[in-house]
Design a protein around this motif. Structure first.
Motif, PDB file in Angstrom:
ATOM      1  N   PRO A  46      26.429  60.580  80.218  1.00 13.92           N
ATOM      2  CA  PRO A  46      26.981  58.553  79.596  1.00 13.92           C
ATOM      3  C   PRO A  46      27.693  59.338  78.127  1.00 13.92           C
ATOM      4  CG  PRO A  46      24.335  58.726  80.042  1.00 13.92           C
ATOM      5  CD  PRO A  46      24.844  60.409  80.829  1.00 13.92           C
ATOM      6  N   ALA A  47      28.169  58.726  77.786  1.00 11.88           N
ATOM      7  CA  ALA A  47      29.388  59.017  76.399  1.00 11.88           C
ATOM      8  C   ALA A  47      28.193  59.521  75.305  1.00 11.88           C
ATOM      9  CB  ALA A  47      30.080  57.752  75.727  1.00 11.88           C
ATOM     10  N   SER A  48      27.345  59.276  75.190  1.00 16.47           N
ATOM     11  CA  SER A  48      26.240  59.282  74.071  1.00 16.47           C
ATOM     12  C   SER A  48      25.204  60.286  74.299  1.00 16.47           C
ATOM     13  CB  SER A  48      25.049  57.890  74.286  1.00 16.47           C
ATOM     14  OG  SER A  48      24.227  58.005  75.465  1.00 16.47           O
ATOM     15  N   SER A  49      25.858  61.250  75.204  1.00 14.22           N
ATOM     16  CA  SER A  49      25.157  62.361  75.882  1.00 14.22           C
ATOM     17  C   SER A  49      25.630  63.594  75.466  1.00 14.22           C
ATOM     18  CB  SER A  49      24.958  63.132  77.447  1.00 14.22           C
ATOM     19  OG  SER A  49      24.382  64.291  77.261  1.00 14.22           O
ATOM     20  N   ASN A  87      32.039  66.362  80.886  1.00 14.06           N
ATOM     21  CA  ASN A  87      32.546  65.519  82.328  1.00 14.06           C
ATOM     22  C   ASN A  87      33.467  66.162  83.369  1.00 14.06           C
ATOM     23  OD1 ASN A  87      30.165  64.247  81.315  1.00 14.06           O
ATOM     24  ND2 ASN A  87      30.501  63.273  80.999  1.00 14.06           N
ATOM     25  N   ARG A 112      35.053  61.467  87.497  1.00 12.35           N
ATOM     26  CA  ARG A 112      35.934  60.709  86.622  1.00 12.35           C
ATOM     27  C   ARG A 112      36.062  59.123  87.642  1.00 12.35           C
ATOM     28  NH1 ARG A 112      35.522  62.923  81.531  1.00 12.35           N
ATOM     29  NH2 ARG A 112      37.027  65.334  81.950  1.00 12.35           N
ATOM     30  N   ASP A 153      34.949  54.033  87.881  1.00 14.77           N
ATOM     31  CA  ASP A 153      34.156  55.027  86.586  1.00 14.77           C
ATOM     32  C   ASP A 153      32.957  54.654  86.906  1.00 14.77           C
ATOM     33  OD1 ASP A 153      34.101  56.321  84.548  1.00 14.77           O
ATOM     34  OD2 ASP A 153      34.754  54.727  83.369  1.00 14.77           O
ATOM     35  N   ALA A 206      28.207  64.976  77.494  1.00 13.93           N
ATOM     36  CA  ALA A 206      29.419  64.023  77.765  1.00 13.93           C
ATOM     37  C   ALA A 206      30.973  64.994  77.867  1.00 13.93           C
ATOM     38  CB  ALA A 206      29.763  62.851  77.173  1.00 13.93           C
ATOM     39  N   PHE A 207      30.881  65.652  76.464  1.00 12.61           N
ATOM     40  CA  PHE A 207      31.881  66.639  77.006  1.00 12.61           C
ATOM     41  C   PHE A 207      32.754  68.012  77.730  1.00 12.61           C
ATOM     42  CE2 PHE A 207      29.560  69.732  74.888  1.00 12.61           C
ATOM     43  CZ  PHE A 207      30.076  71.305  75.264  1.00 12.61           C
ATOM     44  N   GLU A 240      30.880  55.576  83.994  1.00 11.62           N
ATOM     45  CA  GLU A 240      31.297  54.743  82.764  1.00 11.62           C
ATOM     46  C   GLU A 240      30.370  53.054  82.662  1.00 11.62           C
ATOM     47  OE1 GLU A 240      29.418  55.886  78.870  1.00 11.62           O
ATOM     48  OE2 GLU A 240      30.543  57.192  80.027  1.00 11.62           O
ATOM     49  N   TRP A 295      28.813  64.115  86.109  1.00 14.75           N
ATOM     50  CA  TRP A 295      29.134  63.077  84.617  1.00 14.75           C
ATOM     51  C   TRP A 295      27.599  62.496  84.111  1.00 14.75           C
ATOM     52  CZ3 TRP A 295      26.227  58.273  84.131  1.00 14.75           C
ATOM     53  CH2 TRP A 295      26.770  57.595  83.272  1.00 14.75           C
TER      54      TRP A 295
END
Length: 300
Positions: free
Chosen positions: A90-93, A99, A102, A46, A96-97, A48, A88
């Protein structure tokens, strides 16, 4: 060369312990885009998790089966979402939606963008897979290069009809720049290489076997790989057991730690010792012709 020296000569790109302990590949990343070749099967696939705490802004993985590539686009010009790439962030970007990358597989080229210089250490298992070339297309690929005696591009692709008009590009300062045939190849780097027709060319050393690793057991105490030389230049291959693996190599009917390859496939058999072997995952090293492989063994 002894196995003790293995971790010393791979330089900045790769540091490996035996598979039965821990395998690691260290990615040296510079600000901007980096084109790297991940050799291991990562323990945490992953992204992340793999890039947690690192200044990684984006990771892109090319999908060779989606479309042929006849011209190169610098990474900065790539769209954030494309049918030819999985990406991908980071979730903070805020993006990120988008991405769709996986999990990161073994032995894959990646484009990685970082905001500052960093080292990313990937833990996992040694892995092996043959290069799959797409014809009449550029291919983003990495290679099992011997860091102590790297070949030139001309040497590596010697006598490959599909690569006669050698076109190879390396990412330098965020731009794809053509390399010279006399340049030395680097381990851990992914290149765009033009392939003018379908090919199964693997470099100076060609390895074939069935499955992801050599599998042995108390009932099946030997397994064979098949090796040959590609090209017109001689290749002398040396072998080395990984830590904890009590086995020998049988080549040409007798025990051997070296093998002079020909242009026909030759068997090299891994034979367990009479004292037996604990179940587990191990590895061995093949080196020669400017190439170096750390290959997985499963004993059950």
């Amino acid at each position: 060369m002894t196995l003790r020296n293995w971790g010393n000569f791979l330089g900045v790109f790769l540091g490996l312990a035996s598979w039965s302990e821990a395998a690691e590949q260290t990615l040296e990343l510079t600000p901007g885009w980096n084109s790297i070749y991940l050799e291991l099967k990562p323990e945490h696939s992953d992204p992340e998790v793999l890039f947690a705490g690192q200044p990684v802004e984006m990771v892109s993985l090319w999908l060779p089966d989606k479309a042929k590539v006849d011209s190169l686009v610098d990474p900065e010009a790539l769209p954030e979402r494309s049918p030819q790439w999985r990406t991908w962030q980071p979730a903070s970007s805020p993006s990120a939606f988008l991405n769709n990358l996986r999990a990161i597989p073994a032995r894959t080229p990646l484009l990685i963008k970082v905001t500052s210089a960093c080292q990313v250490t990937v833990s996992g298992e040694p892995a092996f897979a043959r290069t799959k070339w797409t014809g009449t297309s550029f291919n983003l690929v990495g290679f099992d290069i011997d860091s102590t005696a790297p070949p030139t591009f001309a040497r590596f692709f010697d006598d490959s009809r599909a690569h006669e008009d050698l076109k190879v590009f390396r990412l330098i300062a965020n731009r794809w720049q053509k390399v010279a045939p006399t340049d030395l190849m680097k381990r851990g780097v992914a290149y765009w290489v033009w392939c003018k027709e379908g090919s199964d060319f693997q470099g100076p050393v060609d390895i074939t076997w069935v499955g992801e690793s050599l599998s042995l057991s108390s009932q099946k105490q030997s397994a064979t790989v098949r090796l040959r030389r590609n090209g017109s230049l001689p290749v002398s291959l040396t072998t080395e057991m990984g830590s904890g693996l009590a086995a020998t190599f049988i080549g040409s009917g007798s025990q051997s730690s070296s093998l002079d390859l020909t242009d026909s496939y030759q068997p090299l058999t891994l034979q367990l010792g009479e004292e037996g072997q604990s179940a587990g995952k191990y590895s061995f090293v093949l080196q020669g012709g400017g190439m170096q492989f750390r290959l997985p063994v499963s004993i059950y």
